[in-house]
Design a protein around this motif. Structure first.
Motif, PDB file in Angstrom:
ATOM      1  N   SER A 217      36.379  11.235  46.550  1.00 53.40           N
ATOM      2  CA  SER A 217      37.609  11.081  45.758  1.00 53.40           C
ATOM      3  C   SER A 217      38.837  11.130  46.656  1.00 53.40           C
ATOM      4  N   HIS A 218      38.817  12.043  47.618  1.00 50.56           N
ATOM      5  CA  HIS A 218      39.956  12.161  48.522  1.00 50.56           C
ATOM      6  C   HIS A 218      40.093  10.921  49.404  1.00 50.56           C
ATOM      7  N   GLU A 219      38.966  10.406  49.884  1.00 52.96           N
ATOM      8  CA  GLU A 219      39.029   9.236  50.765  1.00 52.96           C
ATOM      9  C   GLU A 219      39.439   7.974  50.013  1.00 52.96           C
ATOM     10  N   LEU A 220      39.061   7.882  48.725  1.00 54.60           N
ATOM     11  CA  LEU A 220      39.429   6.695  47.954  1.00 54.60           C
ATOM     12  C   LEU A 220      40.880   6.713  47.509  1.00 54.60           C
ATOM     13  N   ARG A 221      41.482   7.884  47.536  1.00 49.81           N
ATOM     14  CA  ARG A 221      42.833   8.003  47.000  1.00 49.81           C
ATOM     15  C   ARG A 221      43.834   7.180  47.817  1.00 49.81           C
ATOM     16  N   THR A 222      43.736   7.235  49.130  1.00 51.49           N
ATOM     17  CA  THR A 222      44.700   6.522  49.984  1.00 51.49           C
ATOM     18  C   THR A 222      44.601   5.010  49.830  1.00 51.49           C
ATOM     19  N   PRO A 223      43.395   4.390  49.993  1.00 50.33           N
ATOM     20  CA  PRO A 223      43.356   2.917  49.807  1.00 50.33           C
ATOM     21  C   PRO A 223      43.736   2.488  48.401  1.00 50.33           C
ATOM     22  N   LEU A 224      43.405   3.312  47.395  1.00 50.81           N
ATOM     23  CA  LEU A 224      43.774   2.946  46.028  1.00 50.81           C
ATOM     24  C   LEU A 224      45.287   2.992  45.843  1.00 50.81           C
ATOM     25  N   THR A 225      45.934   3.956  46.477  1.00 55.63           N
ATOM     26  CA  THR A 225      47.394   4.021  46.407  1.00 55.63           C
ATOM     27  C   THR A 225      48.027   2.777  47.028  1.00 55.63           C
ATOM     28  N   VAL A 226      47.440   2.317  48.124  1.00 54.97           N
ATOM     29  CA  VAL A 226      47.951   1.093  48.774  1.00 54.97           C
ATOM     30  C   VAL A 226      47.795  -0.108  47.842  1.00 54.97           C
ATOM     31  N   VAL A 227      46.620  -0.232  47.216  1.00 56.60           N
ATOM     32  CA  VAL A 227      46.369  -1.361  46.315  1.00 56.60           C
ATOM     33  C   VAL A 227      47.356  -1.332  45.151  1.00 56.60           C
ATOM     34  N   VAL A 228      47.548  -0.153  44.538  1.00 58.77           N
ATOM     35  CA  VAL A 228      48.472  -0.028  43.410  1.00 58.77           C
ATOM     36  C   VAL A 228      49.889  -0.355  43.852  1.00 58.77           C
ATOM     37  N   GLY A 229      50.252   0.085  45.035  1.00 59.37           N
ATOM     38  CA  GLY A 229      51.605  -0.191  45.538  1.00 59.37           C
ATOM     39  C   GLY A 229      51.856  -1.667  45.715  1.00 59.37           C
ATOM     40  N   TYR A 230      50.876  -2.381  46.307  1.00 59.90           N
ATOM     41  CA  TYR A 230      51.054  -3.820  46.497  1.00 59.90           C
ATOM     42  C   TYR A 230      51.066  -4.565  45.161  1.00 59.90           C
ATOM     43  N   LEU A 231      50.239  -4.113  44.223  1.00 58.82           N
ATOM     44  CA  LEU A 231      50.252  -4.757  42.903  1.00 58.82           C
ATOM     45  C   LEU A 231      51.608  -4.587  42.229  1.00 58.82           C
ATOM     46  N   GLU A 232      52.177  -3.403  42.304  1.00 61.73           N
ATOM     47  CA  GLU A 232      53.492  -3.185  41.714  1.00 61.73           C
ATOM     48  C   GLU A 232      54.550  -4.021  42.421  1.00 61.73           C
ATOM     49  N   THR A 233      54.429  -4.121  43.752  1.00 63.15           N
ATOM     50  CA  THR A 233      55.395  -4.923  44.511  1.00 63.15           C
ATOM     51  C   THR A 233      55.328  -6.388  44.106  1.00 63.15           C
ATOM     52  N   MET A 234      54.093  -6.900  43.944  1.00 65.06           N
ATOM     53  CA  MET A 234      53.926  -8.301  43.572  1.00 65.06           C
ATOM     54  C   MET A 234      54.475  -8.564  42.166  1.00 65.06           C
ATOM     55  N   GLN A 235      54.263  -7.616  41.249  1.00 63.57           N
ATOM     56  CA  GLN A 235      54.740  -7.828  39.884  1.00 63.57           C
ATOM     57  C   GLN A 235      56.254  -7.662  39.768  1.00 63.57           C
ATOM     58  N   ASP A 236      56.817  -6.807  40.623  1.00 62.50           N
ATOM     59  CA  ASP A 236      58.261  -6.589  40.563  1.00 62.50           C
ATOM     60  C   ASP A 236      59.033  -7.531  41.480  1.00 62.50           C
ATOM     61  N   GLN A 260      42.821   5.519  39.359  1.00 62.30           N
ATOM     62  CA  GLN A 260      43.640   6.628  39.846  1.00 62.30           C
ATOM     63  C   GLN A 260      43.501   7.843  38.945  1.00 62.30           C
ATOM     64  N   SER A 261      43.491   7.617  37.636  1.00 62.02           N
ATOM     65  CA  SER A 261      43.320   8.727  36.698  1.00 62.02           C
ATOM     66  C   SER A 261      41.962   9.384  36.879  1.00 62.02           C
ATOM     67  N   LEU A 262      40.922   8.586  37.111  1.00 69.47           N
ATOM     68  CA  LEU A 262      39.585   9.130  37.333  1.00 69.47           C
ATOM     69  C   LEU A 262      39.541   9.974  38.602  1.00 69.47           C
ATOM     70  N   LEU A 263      40.145   9.478  39.683  1.00 68.27           N
ATOM     71  CA  LEU A 263      40.154  10.228  40.940  1.00 68.27           C
ATOM     72  C   LEU A 263      40.941  11.525  40.798  1.00 68.27           C
ATOM     73  N   ASN A 264      42.056  11.469  40.076  1.00 71.14           N
ATOM     74  CA  ASN A 264      42.833  12.696  39.875  1.00 71.14           C
ATOM     75  C   ASN A 264      42.023  13.734  39.109  1.00 71.14           C
ATOM     76  N   ASP A 265      41.280  13.288  38.085  1.00 72.93           N
ATOM     77  CA  ASP A 265      40.448  14.224  37.327  1.00 72.93           C
ATOM     78  C   ASP A 265      39.316  14.780  38.180  1.00 72.93           C
ATOM     79  N   LEU A 266      38.717  13.935  39.012  1.00 71.99           N
ATOM     80  CA  LEU A 266      37.641  14.405  39.893  1.00 71.99           C
ATOM     81  C   LEU A 266      38.157  15.438  40.884  1.00 71.99           C
TER      82      LEU A 266
END
Length: 434
Positions: A217-236, A260-266
């Motif tokens: 969960s900890h290792e997936l958090r960083t790449p997932l944050t990057v993916v979410v950030g780029y998706l938000e950048t592309m949409q905005d 992200q919600s699943l990782l936070n709960d884990l």
């Protein structure tokens, strides 16, 4: 049968008295001393009875296992009856001793430790496995209080509370790398039977699972944050997006947010499982916390138009972790919003009584069948997988609630039935109240 025996004995006594007094009566007539003759006969009969009583006493006290003395009459029947009872009791005692020896021999061969404890908490008997696993020594430890030999505070609290519904897992008193599971059962008149099992392998597997989930969960958090950030950048972005990509980008962002919600709960669950007690405790104003949770739940409901009411008459504060309690309570309320149909009713109540403090979250939703209720707090358990997919649930909310309550010495009760809604009640002991 008892009446006939008594009649026979009485007849025997009368018969013997008759043949003793008859000669005395004849002799009294001959010598003209009837009274003295009768007194002499009765005295002789009394002396004979006293002698038989003395023989009876000597036989019971000095030679109870020997055949009874030879005599006649009532005393002969008494001797024979007592002797038959002794032989029957000896046979029964022998059979019982054989059964006890077999039970002790089979128990001694068990790989699990078995300890018999009396009503005062003192050791009575244990098998060889208990000596190996708990360090007990025979006969030195016999009669010692079990809490004097197993001094772990968790075991002392577990043993003295008397609530043995759930077993206790703690390290061995002689080897901290070995984990033991204690199970205690009441029997007899206050006695207790304690069975101790080595669960080191299961504990290590469980710890490996927790470490794996936490690390992944900890290792997936960083790449997932990057993916979410780029998706938000592309949409905005100010640059126009190809209409063909708008729907895929929106779905990608939805699924990334869910992940992200699943990782936070884990991560939350992994942190809760690492410790048994709350380290940083404060006096938490539950009524104020619930006001904020209700506001967030109303926002989550949105156009679904749920009627969410709050009854927080008690201003009692709870000693614990505000972050953990907020997570547990919001999980219960948000679950009610997710699984209650549109325009449904949700009622939140916080109150106090002589047993402690209580929080209930009730809804008039679809309800839950009885066969699912005992498994609701398992991680990833879903009553209906399609419902969780539609509502975006992670399947970890109630598992988090259970662990938060355990860390606050609380418990969770669930009352639900199909088509009658559900009620989740959190109970906190009076010791937690401020």
């Amino acid at each position: 049968m008892g009446a006939s025996v008594r009649t026979n004995w009485l007849g025997g006594v009368i018969y013997r008295l008759f043949w003793i007094l008859l000669p005395c009566l004849i002799a009294g007539f001959i010598f003209g001393q009837i009274a003295w003759a009768l007194v002499a006969g009765l005295s002789a009969y009394l002396v004979w009875n006293l002698r038989q009583m003395l023989r009876f006493h000597q036989w019971l006290t000095t030679q109870p296992n020997e055949p009874p003395p030879e005599t006649s009459g009532v005393w002969g029947n008494i001797f024979d009856s007592i002797h038959h009872l002794q032989r029957r009791n000896n046979r029964m005692r022998t059979r019982l001793q054989l059964v006890i020896d077999r039970i002790q021999a089979s128990t001694a061969a068990l790989s699990d430790a078995v300890v018999m404890i009396d009503s005062k908490g003192k050791l009575e008997w244990w098998n060889h496995a208990a000596e190996r696993m708990l360090g007990l020594r025979a006969p030195d430890d016999s009669g010692q209080y079990v809490t004097n030999l197993i001094r772990d505070p968790r075991f002392v609290d577990f043993f003295e509370t008397g609530n043995y519904r759930d077993p206790l897992d703690i390290p061995s008193p002689i080897d901290v790398s070995t984990w033991l599971q204690y199970t205690v059962t009441h029997y007899g008149e206050g006695e207790r039977l304690m069975v101790v099992r080595d669960v080191t392998r299961l504990h290590n597997l469980e710890q490996m699972r927790k470490d794996f989930v936490a690390n992944v969960s900890h290792e997936l958090r960083t790449p997932l944050t990057v993916v979410v950030g780029y998706l938000e950048t592309m949409q905005d972005s100010e640059e126009p997006i190809n209409p063909r990509w708008k729907r895929p980008l929106h779905q990608m962002q939805q699924q990334a947010s869910r992940m992200q919600s699943l990782l936070n709960d884990l991560l939350m669950l992994a942190r809760l499982e690492t410790g048994d007690e709350v380290t940083e405790e404060t006096a938490v104003d539950i009524d104020l916390m619930l006001i904020g949770i209700r506001r967030d739940a109303q926002a989550l409901s949105g156009e679904r138009n749920h009627q969410i009411t709050l009854d927080a008459a008690s201003k009692t504060r709870l000693r614990g972790s505000e972050m953990e309690l907020r997570s547990a309570f919001s999980n219960l309320v948000f679950n009610a919003v997710k699984y209650t149909p549109d325009n449904g009713e949700i009622h939140i109540r916080w109150w106090q009584d002589d047993k402690g403090a209580h929080l209930s979250v009730a809804d008039n939703g679809t309800g839950i069948a009885a066969q699912h209720i005992h498994r609701l707090t398992e991680r990833f358990y879903r009553v209906d997988s399609s419902r969780s997919t539609n509502t975006g649930g992670t399947g970890l909310g109630l598992a988090i609630v259970k662990h938060v309550l355990l860390r606050h010495q609380g418990k969770l009760d669930i009352v639900s039935a199909p088509d009658k809604g559900s009620t989740f009640i959190c109970h906190f002991p009076a010791a937690r109240l401020v």
